[in-house]
Design a protein around this motif. Structure first.
Motif: not given
Length: 80
Positions: A34-37, A58-63, A75-76
């Motif tokens: 998980e990325y938290r920006v 790296v494909d990300l899904a907004l949480v 943004l998580r």
């Protein structure tokens, strides 16, 4: 090795990684779930890039998103 050891421990928890160099190494090893920006409303130049140019896609899904009164946006994303 330390991240893998911590992941193997029973129970739930979070491991936070700060700093561009360490985060880049963890990302390259596929250890980030998980990325938290935090986006600040200021533009600056220079410094160490958070994501090296040779980094794989790296494909990300907004949480989750949050906007604070200071106009900072959180943004998580989870790794898809």
């Amino acid at each position: 090795e330390e991240i893998e050891r911590l992941r193997a421990e029973p129970g739930e928890g979070e491991i936070a990684i700060g700093g561009a160099t360490l985060a880049a190494e963890a990302a390259e090893a596929g250890l980030i779930d998980e990325y938290r920006v935090m986006v600040y409303p200021v533009l600056v130049g220079g410094g160490i890039p958070y994501f090296p140019r040779h980094e794989r896609r790296v494909d990300l899904a907004l949480v989750e998103t949050r906007t604070f009164p200071s106009n900072v946006v959180h943004l998580r994303y989870r790794v898809a």
